[in-house]
Design an enzyme around this catalytic site. Structure first.
Site, PDB file in Angstrom:
ATOM      1  N   CYS A 288       0.813  -1.225   0.000  1.00  0.00           N
ATOM      2  CA  CYS A 288       0.000   0.000   0.000  1.00  0.00           C
ATOM      3  C   CYS A 288       0.845   1.273   0.000  1.00  0.00           C
ATOM      4  O   CYS A 288       0.334   2.353  -0.318  1.00  0.00           O
ATOM      5  CB  CYS A 288      -0.964  -0.010   1.184  1.00  0.00           C
ATOM      6  SG  CYS A 288      -2.040  -1.467   1.226  1.00  0.00           S
TER       7      CYS A 288
ATOM      8  N   HIS B 279      -3.337   7.100   2.094  1.00  0.00           N
ATOM      9  CA  HIS B 279      -3.752   5.798   1.592  1.00  0.00           C
ATOM     10  C   HIS B 279      -5.165   5.513   2.068  1.00  0.00           C
ATOM     11  O   HIS B 279      -5.477   5.677   3.249  1.00  0.00           O
ATOM     12  CB  HIS B 279      -2.771   4.739   2.107  1.00  0.00           C
ATOM     13  CG  HIS B 279      -3.238   3.337   1.942  1.00  0.00           C
ATOM     14  ND1 HIS B 279      -3.745   2.865   0.756  1.00  0.00           N
ATOM     15  CD2 HIS B 279      -3.285   2.305   2.809  1.00  0.00           C
ATOM     16  CE1 HIS B 279      -4.079   1.601   0.908  1.00  0.00           C
ATOM     17  NE2 HIS B 279      -3.818   1.238   2.134  1.00  0.00           N
TER      18      HIS B 279
ATOM     19  N   ASN C 150     -10.083  -0.292  -0.234  1.00  0.00           N
ATOM     20  CA  ASN C 150      -8.623  -0.230  -0.197  1.00  0.00           C
ATOM     21  C   ASN C 150      -8.081  -0.826  -1.484  1.00  0.00           C
ATOM     22  O   ASN C 150      -8.152  -2.033  -1.694  1.00  0.00           O
ATOM     23  CB  ASN C 150      -8.114  -1.001   1.031  1.00  0.00           C
ATOM     24  CG  ASN C 150      -6.605  -0.926   1.196  1.00  0.00           C
ATOM     25  OD1 ASN C 150      -5.892  -0.506   0.290  1.00  0.00           O
ATOM     26  ND2 ASN C 150      -6.114  -1.359   2.345  1.00  0.00           N
TER      27      ASN C 150
END
Length: 329
Positions: free
Chosen positions: A123, A256, A286
């Site tokens: 990520c 993020h 996500n």
């Protein structure tokens, strides 16, 4: 002879989400058929996610990355052949090798022999990739870089684990980074701590024609949350310090997009109201390395992120990795 300073600026952004949108209600119904119980309320309360997008069978990270790249290249007002560096951040590559960046180079029709490679920091991957591209441009090794985050996380989800399968989605985001005589990437700060490799991982690997270990994502959610809220504040302050600035200089925070609670906690610690945070997690879930460039492109195209503004990008990911980049748009 006076040397001329060389910097890098973002001149174009792009993003792409596969058309198949999966709402919480869709996912809850599908999981119920698998014997897994959850609810829209449970997902929203813990994550802020209302929907995510899943790629159709056969659609790869490079396919998603191609669409985002074409948008970014068009926004920069250049031709694909003008690109002389491609970096793709992904944890879900098209194949073991060659790199997804090489496959993307071919799909873009770029035949100028420019270097291409993937970055794997989960990520945090886009922040890592942007920092590397900035360094290569500053060093004179590239003039126009295409930096892409692209993921098909739906392929590595365990749909028997309600704590993880509801979190992730597929998508891609891209930026064109060009050499400039005025600063664009103001500062960056990257970190990793391999002691925490087991709290977020896909522990399988290919050997002898078979997958050894599990090819599905596993996560210790509480451990990840605890680490994330701590390191995001520290890396933000470290990046600002490198630029000689403080929180007051931030026009937009683009974290993020993993969990709304993590983003809210980070904003509070940076003394930023949530109306200065670009939030897309509710619609994208996500998307790992794709989440920051997806949110950046949304901010630009919605008219919120304006030229001349300071934007702080930051993320955390498996590894355990984390980092931030301060950008003047």
């Amino acid at each position: 002879m006076t040397s001329v300073s060389r910097f890098a600026r973002i001149t174009g952004t792009g993003s792409y989400l596969p058309p198949r949108r999966i709402t919480n209600h869709d996912l809850v119904a599908d999981l119920a058929q698998r014997g897994v119980q959850t609810s829209d309320e449970w997902i929203v309360e813990r994550t802020g996610i209302h929907a995510r997008h899943f790629a159709d069978e056969g659609v790869t990270s490079s396919d998603l990355g191609l669409q985002a790249s074409l948008q970014a290249i068009a926004a920069a007002g250049i031709a694909a052949q003008d690109i002389d560096l491609i970096i793709v951040a992904t944890s879900t590559p098209d194949m073991v090798f060659p790199s997804t960046a090489a496959i993307l180079q071919n799909k873009l029709g770029i035949t100028n022999g420019c270097p291409v490679f993937d970055v794997q920091a989960v990520c945090s991957g886009f922040v890592y990739a942007l920092t590397v591209a900035d360094a290569m441009i500053r060093a004179g090794n590239a003039r126009r870089a295409l930096v892409v985050g692209a993921e098909v996380f739906s392929r590595i989800l365990d749909f028997q684990d309600r704590t993880t399968c509801v979190l992730f989605g597929d998508g891609a985001g891209a930026v064109v980074l060009e050499a400039s005589d005025t600063p664009g990437i103001l500062a960056s700060d990257l970190h990793a701590d391999g002691r925490y490799t087991d709290i977020l991982c896909v522990p399988g690997h290919v050997s002898g024609g078979k997958v050894l270990g599990s090819p599905l994502l596993t996560m210790d959610g509480q451990a990840v949350f605890k680490l994330a809220v701590g390191v995001l504040e520290k890396v933000a302050h470290a990046t600002l310090a490198k630029a000689g600035l403080d929180e007051r200089a931030i026009d937009w925070l683009i974290p993020h997009q993993a969990n709304i609670r993590i983003m809210q906690s980070t904003a509070r610690k940076l003394k930023l109201p949530m109306d200065k945070v670009i939030v897309t997690v509710h619609d994208h879930g996500n998307t790992s390395a794709a989440s920051i460039p997806l949110a950046l492109d949304y901010g630009v195209r919605s008219g919120q992120v304006q030229p001349g503004q300071n934007v702080l990008l930051e993320g955390v990911g498996g590894g355990f990795t984390w980092g931030a980049v301060l950008v003047k748009m």
